[in-house]
Design a protein around this motif. Structure first.
Motif, PDB file in Angstrom:
ATOM      1  N   ASN A  97       0.857  -1.176   0.000  1.00 35.58           N
ATOM      2  CA  ASN A  97       0.000   0.000   0.000  1.00 35.58           C
ATOM      3  C   ASN A  97       0.900   1.236   0.000  1.00 35.58           C
ATOM      4  O   ASN A  97       1.526   1.547   1.000  1.00 35.58           O
ATOM      5  N   GLY A  98       1.000   1.898  -1.159  1.00 33.32           N
ATOM      6  CA  GLY A  98       1.849   3.073  -1.226  1.00 33.32           C
ATOM      7  C   GLY A  98       1.977   3.609  -2.634  1.00 33.32           C
ATOM      8  O   GLY A  98       1.423   3.062  -3.586  1.00 33.32           O
ATOM      9  N   ASP A  99       2.747   4.669  -2.730  1.00 28.37           N
ATOM     10  CA  ASP A  99       2.989   5.360  -3.996  1.00 28.37           C
ATOM     11  C   ASP A  99       3.954   4.540  -4.859  1.00 28.37           C
ATOM     12  O   ASP A  99       4.989   4.071  -4.373  1.00 28.37           O
ATOM     13  N   ALA A 100       3.633   4.381  -6.122  1.00 24.06           N
ATOM     14  CA  ALA A 100       4.454   3.574  -7.033  1.00 24.06           C
ATOM     15  C   ALA A 100       5.866   4.137  -7.174  1.00 24.06           C
ATOM     16  O   ALA A 100       6.840   3.377  -7.169  1.00 24.06           O
ATOM     17  N   MET A 101       5.998   5.444  -7.284  1.00 27.77           N
ATOM     18  CA  MET A 101       7.330   6.043  -7.460  1.00 27.77           C
ATOM     19  C   MET A 101       8.188   5.839  -6.207  1.00 27.77           C
ATOM     20  O   MET A 101       9.372   5.534  -6.306  1.00 27.77           O
ATOM     21  N   ALA A 102       7.583   5.999  -5.050  1.00 28.75           N
ATOM     22  CA  ALA A 102       8.320   5.767  -3.795  1.00 28.75           C
ATOM     23  C   ALA A 102       8.742   4.306  -3.699  1.00 28.75           C
ATOM     24  O   ALA A 102       9.852   3.998  -3.254  1.00 28.75           O
ATOM     25  N   PHE A 103       7.879   3.406  -4.127  1.00 28.70           N
ATOM     26  CA  PHE A 103       8.215   1.980  -4.102  1.00 28.70           C
ATOM     27  C   PHE A 103       9.438   1.703  -4.975  1.00 28.70           C
ATOM     28  O   PHE A 103      10.358   1.000  -4.572  1.00 28.70           O
ATOM     29  N   LEU A 104       9.448   2.266  -6.180  1.00 27.40           N
ATOM     30  CA  LEU A 104      10.555   2.020  -7.104  1.00 27.40           C
ATOM     31  C   LEU A 104      11.888   2.461  -6.515  1.00 27.40           C
ATOM     32  O   LEU A 104      12.906   1.801  -6.703  1.00 27.40           O
ATOM     33  N   SER A 105      11.886   3.565  -5.779  1.00 28.55           N
ATOM     34  CA  SER A 105      13.140   4.084  -5.224  1.00 28.55           C
ATOM     35  C   SER A 105      13.649   3.237  -4.063  1.00 28.55           C
ATOM     36  O   SER A 105      14.825   3.291  -3.737  1.00 28.55           O
ATOM     37  N   GLY A 106      12.791   2.441  -3.453  1.00 29.20           N
ATOM     38  CA  GLY A 106      13.218   1.680  -2.285  1.00 29.20           C
ATOM     39  C   GLY A 106      13.248   0.183  -2.471  1.00 29.20           C
ATOM     40  O   GLY A 106      13.546  -0.560  -1.551  1.00 29.20           O
ATOM     41  N   GLU A 107      12.954  -0.309  -3.674  1.00 29.62           N
ATOM     42  CA  GLU A 107      12.877  -1.757  -3.902  1.00 29.62           C
ATOM     43  C   GLU A 107      14.228  -2.282  -4.388  1.00 29.62           C
ATOM     44  O   GLU A 107      14.681  -1.929  -5.468  1.00 29.62           O
ATOM     45  N   PRO A 108      14.869  -3.137  -3.611  1.00 29.56           N
ATOM     46  CA  PRO A 108      16.177  -3.642  -4.011  1.00 29.56           C
ATOM     47  C   PRO A 108      16.125  -4.798  -5.011  1.00 29.56           C
ATOM     48  O   PRO A 108      17.089  -5.057  -5.707  1.00 29.56           O
TER      49      PRO A 108
END
Length: 183
Positions: A97-108
């Motif tokens: 549950n969250g913003d797609a752009m924020a997810f992309l920046s934190g997904e290893p």
């Protein structure tokens, strides 16, 4: 809206009420999965702007190893979880549950297939492609599948990703990007 084939074939998925979410039609979904049918089994999938989760669920049903669903709306997140339970695929899906752009920046982790289908009014296709490239989350030989209106033009290249092909389904356009491997 139903699962077309695989382990959850024929199962009806629940839909969100109202007009805020625009689910991919069965015709377009069938076209997408005809395009990538040999690139699903055993793959890691990312369903950005997941809505009901139908694209990631279809991939899981067809043998994808796992899928991550990213959706900002809380009611949609609940619905994705319900749809995963309905199809018996919850053990291979993770819902964020969250913003797609924020997810992309934190997904290893790296993904083999990425579905990009943002709300049309937000016009986030190019930004999403750039972020996927910048954070290098698409594995070698990975594929990005973008759904957008037919009149919207997408770039030929974004980082290591090159436009492979575009398909038209009425007013909808599906564009596939393949990651080029460096020699």
């Amino acid at each position: 809206m139903r699962v077309i084939t695989g382990s959850a074939r024929g199962r009806r998925l629940r839909e969100l009420e109202g007009q805020e979410t625009r689910p991919t039609t069965d015709r377009v979904k069938e076209g997408i999965f005809n395009i990538i049918q040999f690139d699903i089994e055993g793959r890691r999938v990312l369903d950005l702007f997941a809505g009901t989760g139908q694209l990631g669920i279809e991939a899981l049903s067809r043998g994808a190893e796992s899928a991550v669903f990213v959706e900002q709306r809380r009611d949609a997140v609940r619905l994705i979880r319900e749809n995963l339970e309905l199809t018996g695929l919850a053990d291979r899906g993770r819902v964020v549950n969250g913003d797609a752009m924020a997810f992309l920046s934190g997904e290893p982790g790296g993904f083999d297939l990425i579905f990009v289908d943002p709300p049309y009014a937000l016009n986030l296709w190019e930004q999403t492609l750039e972020e996927i490239s910048r954070f290098d989350i698409l594995r070698g030989h990975g594929i990005i599948i973008c759904e957008c209106p037919v009149e919207h033009s997408l770039p030929e290249r974004v980082g290591a990703c090159v436009c492979h092909r575009t398909y038209r389904y009425g007013k909808i356009k599906i564009t596939t990007y393949h990651r080029e491997e460096q020699p």
